[in-house]
Write a protein that holds these residues in place. Structure first.
Motif, PDB file in Angstrom:
ATOM      1  N   HIS A 101       4.175  11.862  -5.132  1.00  0.00           N
ATOM      2  CA  HIS A 101       4.914  10.785  -4.483  1.00  0.00           C
ATOM      3  C   HIS A 101       4.964  10.942  -2.970  1.00  0.00           C
ATOM      4  O   HIS A 101       5.843  10.373  -2.319  1.00  0.00           O
ATOM      5  CB  HIS A 101       6.349  10.720  -5.013  1.00  0.00           C
ATOM      6  CG  HIS A 101       6.439  10.325  -6.452  1.00  0.00           C
ATOM      7  ND1 HIS A 101       6.878  11.184  -7.438  1.00  0.00           N
ATOM      8  CD2 HIS A 101       6.140   9.172  -7.078  1.00  0.00           C
ATOM      9  CE1 HIS A 101       6.846  10.566  -8.600  1.00  0.00           C
ATOM     10  NE2 HIS A 101       6.407   9.346  -8.415  1.00  0.00           N
TER      11      HIS A 101
ATOM     12  N   GLN B  63       9.164   5.197  -5.371  1.00  0.00           N
ATOM     13  CA  GLN B  63       9.051   5.488  -6.804  1.00  0.00           C
ATOM     14  C   GLN B  63       9.874   6.686  -7.229  1.00  0.00           C
ATOM     15  O   GLN B  63      10.421   6.705  -8.344  1.00  0.00           O
ATOM     16  CB  GLN B  63       7.576   5.689  -7.177  1.00  0.00           C
ATOM     17  CG  GLN B  63       6.762   4.412  -7.111  1.00  0.00           C
ATOM     18  CD  GLN B  63       5.358   4.591  -7.677  1.00  0.00           C
ATOM     19  OE1 GLN B  63       5.109   5.442  -8.526  1.00  0.00           O
ATOM     20  NE2 GLN B  63       4.427   3.784  -7.190  1.00  0.00           N
ATOM     21  N   THR B  64      10.010   7.687  -6.391  1.00  0.00           N
ATOM     22  CA  THR B  64      10.817   8.843  -6.785  1.00  0.00           C
ATOM     23  C   THR B  64      12.294   8.594  -6.526  1.00  0.00           C
ATOM     24  O   THR B  64      13.154   9.073  -7.270  1.00  0.00           O
ATOM     25  CB  THR B  64      10.347  10.131  -6.076  1.00  0.00           C
ATOM     26  OG1 THR B  64      11.093  11.239  -6.564  1.00  0.00           O
ATOM     27  CG2 THR B  64      10.507  10.034  -4.574  1.00  0.00           C
TER      28      THR B  64
ATOM     29  N   SER C 217       6.343  -0.482  -3.641  1.00  0.00           N
ATOM     30  CA  SER C 217       5.849   0.828  -3.215  1.00  0.00           C
ATOM     31  C   SER C 217       4.900   0.752  -2.027  1.00  0.00           C
ATOM     32  O   SER C 217       4.687   1.755  -1.340  1.00  0.00           O
ATOM     33  CB  SER C 217       5.142   1.540  -4.378  1.00  0.00           C
ATOM     34  OG  SER C 217       6.051   1.819  -5.414  1.00  0.00           O
TER      35      SER C 217
END
Length: 461
Positions: free
Chosen positions: A115, A181-182, A405
């Motif tokens: 990520h 995303q994380t 993202s």
């Protein structure tokens, strides 16, 4: 307690948070005249960046130290017909701990491995992680702690005991430290449902999910893979939005709710990961045997890492979260719009979230006029339009990951990590990152409301 002490790992940072919590509880108990009296204490935690991981570790340790009980929540509004079991922890036989609200801002819940802002090969991640000390080994998943915290019931059950869980994440690649995303534990392969609500909705995750289920049951459109790239919406405006500073300024671009699963920590479904923390075997791959064998082994390892990330994402989602996706590009210096001819030639994602049924980024001038959700007229039926205008839809984790993202048509220097929480370490940083203040003001108001509501619920138990 963790100021300038963030290099010795998540475990030690979490232990310091735990000690601070215990110290506050002890101080509160010392003020009581009757030391044998059972006292109810509500615990809410807000963790920024690594602080979110520290807090998750701390509540797991706090849970280990306590005896779990079930209390009955009685809803006075329906004459007691609606009874609900609530998890309560009893410490030292005289302190009942109620988990209220858990909130994180830009926290690397899934770690940083896979990520990073600029994609890195696994060998580079291993090198960087080891240089960063134990914290680097944790967040780059060289150790097994992050995976364990995302899949093991020991860590999931305490987190699931909170009345509400909130996660804030920066969108459009504006957070160099903790990408979208994380921070929102999204996954490009996950189909876990994300229910969309008004950015200022006070509805719980369960209420939003229940409303969407009724909407789907009444015949509203369920978007499939073929139509995922073809759906378009504009802004949604409500009276509540007009009173929300961060929404009016376009900071909040999506508010999502994940429905809570039923198998958390029960040995089935999610939460079945092993609770042992081991060192990763990434360094066990030997390139000296055969180059082709090494490449094949590397591909297998990368596939295993991707599968782990999918498992971690789904396990976290099943706890039931409110996810707030924010866009702070207008509040950050050095942002500019990409000319259309450049976007076409470079293949920049110009659709972004505009291809999804999400309340889109808006400005104050936009909200001065009336906005409706518009679905392509050629394909939208009357019932579709009615469903869309309600502002409630269901997406999948992969949809949200795809939408937020990557940057769309506006690029900005990735300062979102500090801008989100309006860092004020000096006069300079206060000036640079002040754009996030309205966002934090709104979050603070929400947290106070949630804490007060939690106290009312505790009084009914």
């Amino acid at each position: 307690s963790n100021w300038k002490r963030t290099h010795d790992g998540v475990e030690k940072g979490g232990e310091r948070i735990l000690n601070e919590i215990l110290s506050v509880i002890e101080q509160h108990m010392c003020q009581k005249d009757d030391h044998n009296e059972v006292v109810d204490i509500s615990v809410s935690l807000v963790g920024n960046s690594l602080g979110g991981l520290y807090s998750r570790y701390a509540i797991a340790r706090l849970s280990e130290m306590s005896e779990h009980q079930k209390s009955i929540h009685r809803n006075d509004d329906d004459d007691g017909r609606n009874l609900k079991d609530c998890d309560v922890m009893l410490m030292d036989g005289r302190v009942r701990v109620h988990f209220n609200t858990f909130c994180t801002t830009a926290t690397p819940h899934l770690g940083i491995a896979g990520h990073t802002w600029i994609p890195l090969p696994r060998t580079a991640e291993l090198s960087i992680g080891n240089v960063m000390g134990q914290t680097g080994r944790d967040i780059f998943r060289i150790s097994d702690l992050i995976r364990t915290m995302c899949t093991c019931p020991t860590y999931l059950k305490p987190l699931a005991s909170f009345r509400k869980r909130i996660a804030y994440a920066n969108a459009y690649q504006t957070d160099f430290v903790v990408p979208t995303q994380t921070a929102a534990f999204l996954n490009p392969d996950s189909t876990y449902p994300h229910h969309i609500s008004s950015p200022t909705s006070c509805d719980s995750t369960e209420e939003v999910a229940e409303r969407d289920e009724k909407s789907i049951g009444s015949g509203s459109r369920d978007f499939d893979d073929d139509s995922r790239s073809d759906r378009h919406t504009n802004n949604v405006n409500t009276n509540a939005n007009a009173n929300n500073n961060s929404y009016r300024s376009g900071m909040v671009v999506a508010t999502l709710h994940t429905p809570r699963g039923e198998d958390i920590g029960t040995g089935t479904g999610t939460g079945t990961g092993t609770c042992t923390k081991e060192e990763s075997t990434d360094t066990d791959i030997e390139p000296t045997i055969n180059p082709r064998s090494f490449l094949a082994a590397s591909r297998m390892k990368n596939k295993a890492l991707k599968e782990e990330l999918l498992e971690m994402s789904n396990a976290m989602d099943q706890l039931g979260w409110k996810k707030v996706i924010v866009d702070l590009r207008e509040q950050m210096p050095m942002s500019f719009r990409i000319p259309q001819i450049v976007r076409k030639r470079s293949g920049v994602n110009t659709n972004g979230a505009s291809g999804l049924p999400i309340p889109m980024r808006s400005t104050s001038s936009d909200l001065d006029s009336t906005h409706n959700v518009n679905i392509e007229e050629e394909s939208a039926s009357a019932s579709d339009s009615a469903s869309a205008s309600s502002g409630y839809h269901v997406l999948e984790s992969r949809d949200v990951a795809h939408a937020f993202s990557k940057p769309d048509d506006v690029l900005a220097f990735p300062l979102g990590h500090n801008t989100m929480v309006a860092v004020e370490k000096s006069i300079y940083t206060s000036s640079v990152f002040r754009g996030g203040r309205p966002l934090m003001d709104d979050l603070a108001k929400e947290l106070v409301d949630e804490i007060l509501e939690g106290w009312k619920d505790n009084a009914k138990q």
